[in-house]
Design a protein around this motif. Sequence first.
Motif, PDB file in Angstrom:
ATOM      1  N   GLN A 220      23.525  64.955 125.416  1.00 32.56           N
ATOM      2  CA  GLN A 220      24.809  65.564 125.069  1.00 32.56           C
ATOM      3  C   GLN A 220      24.697  66.410 123.806  1.00 32.56           C
ATOM      4  O   GLN A 220      25.288  67.482 123.703  1.00 32.56           O
ATOM      5  N   THR A 221      23.906  65.929 122.850  1.00 32.60           N
ATOM      6  CA  THR A 221      23.700  66.679 121.616  1.00 32.60           C
ATOM      7  C   THR A 221      22.976  67.992 121.900  1.00 32.60           C
ATOM      8  O   THR A 221      23.327  69.038 121.356  1.00 32.60           O
ATOM      9  N   ALA A 222      21.974  67.926 122.760  1.00 32.55           N
ATOM     10  CA  ALA A 222      21.228  69.131 123.128  1.00 32.55           C
ATOM     11  C   ALA A 222      22.152  70.160 123.773  1.00 32.55           C
ATOM     12  O   ALA A 222      22.085  71.357 123.477  1.00 32.55           O
ATOM     13  N   LEU A 223      23.051  69.686 124.634  1.00 35.21           N
ATOM     14  CA  LEU A 223      23.986  70.583 125.303  1.00 35.21           C
ATOM     15  C   LEU A 223      24.940  71.217 124.299  1.00 35.21           C
ATOM     16  O   LEU A 223      25.194  72.428 124.337  1.00 35.21           O
ATOM     17  N   ARG A 224      25.445  70.413 123.370  1.00 31.68           N
ATOM     18  CA  ARG A 224      26.392  70.910 122.372  1.00 31.68           C
ATOM     19  C   ARG A 224      25.749  71.945 121.438  1.00 31.68           C
ATOM     20  O   ARG A 224      26.394  72.905 121.028  1.00 31.68           O
ATOM     21  N   LEU A 225      24.486  71.720 121.103  1.00 30.70           N
ATOM     22  CA  LEU A 225      23.821  72.595 120.144  1.00 30.70           C
ATOM     23  C   LEU A 225      23.005  73.694 120.806  1.00 30.70           C
ATOM     24  O   LEU A 225      22.336  74.464 120.118  1.00 30.70           O
ATOM     25  N   SER A 226      23.043  73.740 122.130  1.00 29.86           N
ATOM     26  CA  SER A 226      22.300  74.750 122.893  1.00 29.86           C
ATOM     27  C   SER A 226      20.808  74.703 122.570  1.00 29.86           C
ATOM     28  O   SER A 226      20.172  75.734 122.359  1.00 29.86           O
ATOM     29  N   ARG A 227      20.273  73.505 122.508  1.00 29.87           N
ATOM     30  CA  ARG A 227      18.844  73.302 122.300  1.00 29.87           C
ATOM     31  C   ARG A 227      18.306  72.440 123.425  1.00 29.87           C
ATOM     32  O   ARG A 227      19.066  71.835 124.187  1.00 29.87           O
ATOM     33  N   SER A 228      16.975  72.363 123.525  1.00 27.40           N
ATOM     34  CA  SER A 228      16.381  71.540 124.564  1.00 27.40           C
ATOM     35  C   SER A 228      16.426  70.063 124.168  1.00 27.40           C
ATOM     36  O   SER A 228      16.489  69.728 122.973  1.00 27.40           O
ATOM     37  N   VAL A 229      16.392  69.208 125.171  1.00 30.00           N
ATOM     38  CA  VAL A 229      16.353  67.765 124.913  1.00 30.00           C
ATOM     39  C   VAL A 229      15.098  67.409 124.115  1.00 30.00           C
ATOM     40  O   VAL A 229      15.136  66.565 123.214  1.00 30.00           O
TER      41      VAL A 229
ATOM     42  N   LYS B 248      20.127  66.976 110.057  1.00 34.84           N
ATOM     43  CA  LYS B 248      21.391  66.380 109.617  1.00 34.84           C
ATOM     44  C   LYS B 248      22.459  66.520 110.705  1.00 34.84           C
ATOM     45  O   LYS B 248      23.185  65.569 110.996  1.00 34.84           O
ATOM     46  N   ILE B 249      22.543  67.700 111.326  1.00 37.50           N
ATOM     47  CA  ILE B 249      23.531  67.910 112.383  1.00 37.50           C
ATOM     48  C   ILE B 249      23.255  66.997 113.567  1.00 37.50           C
ATOM     49  O   ILE B 249      24.173  66.407 114.148  1.00 37.50           O
ATOM     50  N   VAL B 250      21.972  66.841 113.936  1.00 38.22           N
ATOM     51  CA  VAL B 250      21.607  65.968 115.046  1.00 38.22           C
ATOM     52  C   VAL B 250      22.024  64.534 114.752  1.00 38.22           C
ATOM     53  O   VAL B 250      22.625  63.853 115.598  1.00 38.22           O
ATOM     54  N   VAL B 251      21.743  64.054 113.542  1.00 39.71           N
ATOM     55  CA  VAL B 251      22.114  62.689 113.165  1.00 39.71           C
ATOM     56  C   VAL B 251      23.632  62.510 113.227  1.00 39.71           C
ATOM     57  O   VAL B 251      24.132  61.479 113.694  1.00 39.71           O
TER      58      VAL B 251
ATOM     59  N   SER C 234      12.770  65.449 119.120  1.00 41.01           N
ATOM     60  CA  SER C 234      11.833  65.618 118.007  1.00 41.01           C
ATOM     61  C   SER C 234      12.550  65.561 116.659  1.00 41.01           C
ATOM     62  O   SER C 234      12.084  64.918 115.707  1.00 41.01           O
ATOM     63  N   GLN C 235      13.703  66.238 116.580  1.00 41.89           N
ATOM     64  CA  GLN C 235      14.471  66.239 115.326  1.00 41.89           C
ATOM     65  C   GLN C 235      15.049  64.853 115.036  1.00 41.89           C
ATOM     66  O   GLN C 235      15.134  64.432 113.870  1.00 41.89           O
ATOM     67  N   LYS C 236      15.421  64.147 116.076  1.00 43.08           N
ATOM     68  CA  LYS C 236      15.913  62.780 115.900  1.00 43.08           C
ATOM     69  C   LYS C 236      14.813  61.882 115.337  1.00 43.08           C
ATOM     70  O   LYS C 236      15.049  61.119 114.387  1.00 43.08           O
ATOM     71  N   ARG C 237      13.609  61.971 115.901  1.00 41.88           N
ATOM     72  CA  ARG C 237      12.492  61.152 115.416  1.00 41.88           C
ATOM     73  C   ARG C 237      12.160  61.475 113.968  1.00 41.88           C
ATOM     74  O   ARG C 237      11.912  60.569 113.154  1.00 41.88           O
ATOM     75  N   ALA C 238      12.174  62.770 113.626  1.00 38.99           N
ATOM     76  CA  ALA C 238      11.869  63.175 112.258  1.00 38.99           C
ATOM     77  C   ALA C 238      12.919  62.639 111.283  1.00 38.99           C
ATOM     78  O   ALA C 238      12.591  62.137 110.196  1.00 38.99           O
ATOM     79  N   ALA C 239      14.187  62.725 111.688  1.00 39.83           N
ATOM     80  CA  ALA C 239      15.263  62.238 110.825  1.00 39.83           C
ATOM     81  C   ALA C 239      15.175  60.731 110.637  1.00 39.83           C
ATOM     82  O   ALA C 239      15.327  60.214 109.519  1.00 39.83           O
ATOM     83  N   MET C 240      14.906  60.015 111.713  1.00 38.45           N
ATOM     84  CA  MET C 240      14.803  58.557 111.622  1.00 38.45           C
ATOM     85  C   MET C 240      13.634  58.145 110.736  1.00 38.45           C
ATOM     86  O   MET C 240      13.729  57.182 109.962  1.00 38.45           O
ATOM     87  N   ARG C 241      12.532  58.888 110.829  1.00 41.00           N
ATOM     88  CA  ARG C 241      11.374  58.589 109.979  1.00 41.00           C
ATOM     89  C   ARG C 241      11.722  58.798 108.503  1.00 41.00           C
ATOM     90  O   ARG C 241      11.410  57.956 107.651  1.00 41.00           O
ATOM     91  N   LYS C 242      12.404  59.901 108.199  1.00 41.28           N
ATOM     92  CA  LYS C 242      12.784  60.184 106.817  1.00 41.28           C
ATOM     93  C   LYS C 242      13.778  59.155 106.278  1.00 41.28           C
ATOM     94  O   LYS C 242      13.778  58.838 105.086  1.00 41.28           O
ATOM     95  N   LEU C 243      14.652  58.662 107.171  1.00 41.82           N
ATOM     96  CA  LEU C 243      15.672  57.700 106.758  1.00 41.82           C
ATOM     97  C   LEU C 243      15.163  56.266 106.762  1.00 41.82           C
ATOM     98  O   LEU C 243      15.878  55.349 106.364  1.00 41.82           O
ATOM     99  N   GLY C 244      13.941  56.095 107.251  1.00 44.35           N
ATOM    100  CA  GLY C 244      13.383  54.751 107.302  1.00 44.35           C
ATOM    101  C   GLY C 244      14.007  53.887 108.387  1.00 44.35           C
ATOM    102  O   GLY C 244      14.068  52.662 108.266  1.00 44.35           O
ATOM    103  N   LEU C 245      14.453  54.519 109.482  1.00 45.59           N
ATOM    104  CA  LEU C 245      15.099  53.795 110.573  1.00 45.59           C
ATOM    105  C   LEU C 245      14.098  53.495 111.677  1.00 45.59           C
ATOM    106  O   LEU C 245      13.232  54.310 111.980  1.00 45.59           O
ATOM    107  N   VAL C 246      14.249  52.335 112.279  1.00 47.57           N
ATOM    108  CA  VAL C 246      13.348  51.927 113.360  1.00 47.57           C
ATOM    109  C   VAL C 246      14.070  51.959 114.704  1.00 47.57           C
ATOM    110  O   VAL C 246      13.519  52.416 115.701  1.00 47.57           O
ATOM    111  N   ARG C 247      15.293  51.471 114.730  1.00 53.75           N
ATOM    112  CA  ARG C 247      16.064  51.384 115.980  1.00 53.75           C
ATOM    113  C   ARG C 247      17.219  52.392 115.970  1.00 53.75           C
ATOM    114  O   ARG C 247      17.780  52.685 114.916  1.00 53.75           O
ATOM    115  N   ASP C 248      17.583  52.856 117.163  1.00 53.98           N
ATOM    116  CA  ASP C 248      18.692  53.804 117.273  1.00 53.98           C
ATOM    117  C   ASP C 248      19.978  53.232 116.692  1.00 53.98           C
ATOM    118  O   ASP C 248      20.778  53.956 116.085  1.00 53.98           O
TER     119      ASP C 248
END
Length: 206
Positions: free
Chosen positions: A167-176, A153-156, A181-195
């Motif tokens: 930029q999100t990775a830098l802000r959250l102190s996580r790797s790109v 949710k935070i990534v989205v 990976s979290q973006k792909r999982a969120a998009m799959r759950k939301l039924g999104l195909v394009r950014d």
Amino acid sequence: MNENNVVILDDHPIFLEGLKRVINNESEFIVTDCCKNSSELFFSLSLAPANIALIDCSRPKGDLNIKTLVDQLISNYPKMTIVAMGDCPQQQQLSDAMKPQIKSYFCKSLTPENWITGLRHIWTNHCQTQQLMLDDTVDTDNFIRQRLSAKEKIVVEYLYAGLSVSQTALRLSRSVKTISSQKRAAMRKLGLVRDSEIFRLDINSL
């Protein structure tokens, strides 16, 4: 009126002037005023109402705190879209805790292009939300196929605010790689195909 009026509240004059120039360079937005404190803000709004208010989460000593300020703005200007600004994770968490009064959070280090992109998406989402409120046949469950994890949710929300994966990775102190990976999982759950479909979400329902 083709333009969307924007009022900015921040007590840093250099940032205020820079953001004003960025926004006024776009024909669909116009900054009606730049305010340094809440008193100036309410006086300005009494003279020239705004569609969008950009509010710095960090309030100067002696001024209204962000929660009291937002409550008063919502009470007096219920149709105005409020966007919080900040430069640290704690301020984003504060902003998130105040949804739906605060529609979104923008990092103050966004590029000029991302400021404008974020404003466009915020305003588009506002208009879509207003339409949904008028159309009671719309099933809001269509926005959420599956429950997102807290991290997804935070990534989205960062992506929705106009930040890139890096930029999100830098802000959250996580790797790109982790953010991707979290973006792909969120998009799959939301039924999104394009950014681009991220910006069509009712972000407040996540």
